[in-house]
Scaffold this active site. Structure first.
Site, PDB file in Angstrom:
ATOM      1  NE  ARG A  84      -3.329  -0.221   2.831  1.00  0.00           N
ATOM      2  CZ  ARG A  84      -2.741  -0.192   4.051  1.00  0.00           C
ATOM      3  NH1 ARG A  84      -2.153   0.904   4.467  1.00  0.00           N
ATOM      4  NH2 ARG A  84      -2.782  -1.251   4.821  1.00  0.00           N
ATOM      5  CE1 TYR A 137     -15.971  11.672 -15.870  1.00  0.00           C
ATOM      6  CE2 TYR A 137     -15.782  11.326 -13.519  1.00  0.00           C
ATOM      7  CZ  TYR A 137     -15.962  10.829 -14.796  1.00  0.00           C
ATOM      8  OH  TYR A 137     -16.132   9.485 -14.978  1.00  0.00           O
ATOM      9  CG  ASP A 210      -9.634  16.384 -14.426  1.00  0.00           C
ATOM     10  OD1 ASP A 210      -8.912  15.975 -15.369  1.00  0.00           O
ATOM     11  OD2 ASP A 210     -10.561  15.709 -13.947  1.00  0.00           O
ATOM     12  CE  LYS A 235     -11.913   8.519 -18.608  1.00  0.00           C
ATOM     13  NZ  LYS A 235     -12.328   9.742 -17.929  1.00  0.00           N
TER      14      LYS A 235
HETATM   15  C1  LIG Z   1     -12.877   9.983 -16.643  1.00  0.00           C
HETATM   16  C2  LIG Z   1     -12.611  11.260 -15.965  1.00  0.00           C
HETATM   17  C3  LIG Z   1     -12.440  11.310 -14.583  1.00  0.00           C
HETATM   18  C4  LIG Z   1     -12.584  10.094 -13.703  1.00  0.00           C
HETATM   19  O1  LIG Z   1     -11.557   9.192 -13.946  1.00  0.00           O
HETATM   20  P1  LIG Z   1     -11.715   7.592 -13.700  1.00  0.00           P
HETATM   21  O2  LIG Z   1     -10.378   7.085 -14.111  1.00  0.00           O
HETATM   22  O3  LIG Z   1     -12.838   7.133 -14.568  1.00  0.00           O
HETATM   23  O4  LIG Z   1     -12.004   7.420 -12.264  1.00  0.00           O
HETATM   24  C5  LIG Z   1     -12.154  12.529 -14.012  1.00  0.00           C
HETATM   25  N1  LIG Z   1     -12.038  13.652 -14.758  1.00  0.00           N
HETATM   26  C6  LIG Z   1     -12.204  13.638 -16.092  1.00  0.00           C
HETATM   27  C7  LIG Z   1     -12.073  14.899 -16.853  1.00  0.00           C
HETATM   28  C8  LIG Z   1     -12.488  12.444 -16.736  1.00  0.00           C
HETATM   29  O5  LIG Z   1     -12.666  12.437 -18.057  1.00  0.00           O
END
Ligand SMILES: *Cc1c(COP(=O)(O)O)cnc(C)c1O
Length: 421
Positions: A84, A137, A210, A235
């Site tokens: 962890r 998001y 983000d 992504k």
């Molecule tokens: C997909 C996404 C998230 C969340 O990410 P996960 O890996 O699905 O938990 C957060 N912010 C944005 C802009 C995203 O496209």
């Protein structure tokens, strides 16, 4: 075996020799070699999967020696203790993303949401306040408005691009963070990073961006003075629709604190996924370059098509944030949103007529994906409720992969014949 984690050099960048400053490697070199540890186990070229939950000590003296160094905090441990708290495969990814973002350090989580929620939970005291831009998001917004709310942490949501409202929302001594995305989902709004950092510094609050849609290839928010960059590595960073992960990058001391928090909150990624992510990252530069080129070409094609009402792409002069995007992005990314001339059903017929993209949520991978937000993220809402949230029934989000640009455009052209009057 691992490089000194307290070393402040940017990983992947060789130390200056004969007094000459090192030249910054390009995005493809960094994608392949950023954070390389040339002394890695068994001389393997990819970082091997170190599939273990715990790590053994040679004898009690070895254990005591490790604990002493850990307690004294000299940062040079050279080994792991428990799964962890750290893993060599996970650290290889962290070094690479650190190099790509030009960060002090970076910490990997089990998903983008684990990254965001851990960062906020670890940093915010009871009674704090955050300012967040809308068009963000959905789950991030939900976390702030419900989970953080229960802890006495309030969130003010301001319209993306309204910098006066953003500054007005800051409460002296209470607001800790400005949280924003850039580009946003689904309208690819771009936040002026220079401006948001200027406001934040003047008002003594920190900034979280983000940058999932941006990728470190197209923008590096830390260079503008942003405090934390977050990615859903699910992504573009992973890039193959086969893993979930998230990262937070920032200043070395702050990321060290967040890594400690991860050891408590538990949102660690397993070594197998970390291996896949490191493998995916090696082609990040190549993939994003292709996605940028296709994104722009597809957006231009759609904007000139009679069956399309409106296109949202920051690379087009018609986008409200085109000038900001041009200033702070090296490319405009692979997501194109657009409105089909027609209703919900017409739009679905167009999507069903496409051959190449899969109908699926997510984005940033090698396979193109397409979705109608009204039927995907906002299915349970009525048309009126969706409209109030700015989601029209005819809106399409096209997340472009790495297929040939000409094939993607030909596919769109044939499918649009279904809705062309
Ligand atoms: C997909 C996404 C998230 C969340 O990410 P996960 O890996 O699905 O938990 C957060 N912010 C944005 C802009 C995203 O496209």
């Amino acid at each position: 075996m691992t490089e000194n984690p307290s070393d402040d050099r940017t990983p992947g960048r060789p130390a200056p020799e004969n007094g000459e400053p090192p030249s910054a490697p390009g995005p493809n070199t960094l994608s392949v070699h950023g954070g390389d540890d040339r002394a890695r186990a068994h001389q393997a070229i990819p970082m091997p999967i170190i599939q273990t939950a715990t790590y053994a000590f040679a004898d009690t003296a070895d254990l005591v020696h490790f604990m002493q160094r850990k307690t004294w905090g000299d940062g040079i441990l050279g080994r792991e203790e428990y799964g962890r708290y750290g893993n060599p495969t996970v650290q290889a990814v962290e070094r690479k993303v650190t190099a790509l973002e030009g960060a002090g350090d970076c910490v990997l989580f089990s998903s983008g949401m684990a990254a965001i929620t851990s960062l906020l939970l670890a940093s915010l005291p009871t009674g704090a306040h955050i300012v967040m831009t809308d068009d963000c998001y959905r789950r991030t917004r939900q976390f702030c408005l419900t989970f953080l709310k229960r802890l006495g942490i309030d969130t003010t949501i301001v319209s993306t691009g309204d910098y006066a409202a953003l500054e007005d929302a800051i409460q002296p001594k209470r607001t800790r963070f400005i949280v924003s995305e850039s580009p946003t989902n689904p309208y690819l709004r771009c936040v002026d990073l220079e401006r948001i950092v200027e406001i934040a510094r003047r008002r003594r609050v920190q900034t979280i961006i983000d940058s999932t849609f941006g990728t470190p290839i197209n923008q590096q928010p830390l260079h503008y003075g942003v405090d934390y960059v977050v990615h859903s590595a699910t992504k573009y960073l992973g890039g193959h629709h086969d893993l979930l992960a998230g990262v937070v990058a920032g200043r070395k001391d702050r990321i060290a604190a967040l890594r400690d928090a991860r050891g408590v909150l538990g949102g660690i990624v397993d070594p197998q996924n970390a291996y896949l992510l490191e493998r995916g990252l090696k082609t990040l530069g190549l993939r994003v370059t292709q996605q940028n080129a296709s994104g722009l070409a597809v957006a231009q094609f759609l904007e000139g098509h009679p069956a399309i009402e409106r296109v949202w792409y920051p690379g087009l002069p018609s986008h409200p944030d085109h000038d900001i995007a041009r200033r702070q992005m090296a490319g405009f990314g692979g997501v194109v949103s657009f409105e089909v001339r027609g209703n919900l059903e017409d739009t679905s017929r167009f999507i069903d007529a496409l051959d190449i993209p899969y109908i699926a949520p997510s984005l940033g991978g090698v396979d193109s994906l397409i979705e109608q937000p009204a039927l995907m993220s906002y299915f349970e809402k009525t048309s009126e409720e969706r409209l109030a949230l700015g989601i029209r029934d005819n809106l399409v989000r096209f997340a472009i992969g790495v297929e040939d640009t000409a094939d993607l455009i030909a596919d769109l052209a044939q499918a649009l014949r279904v809705v062309t009057p």
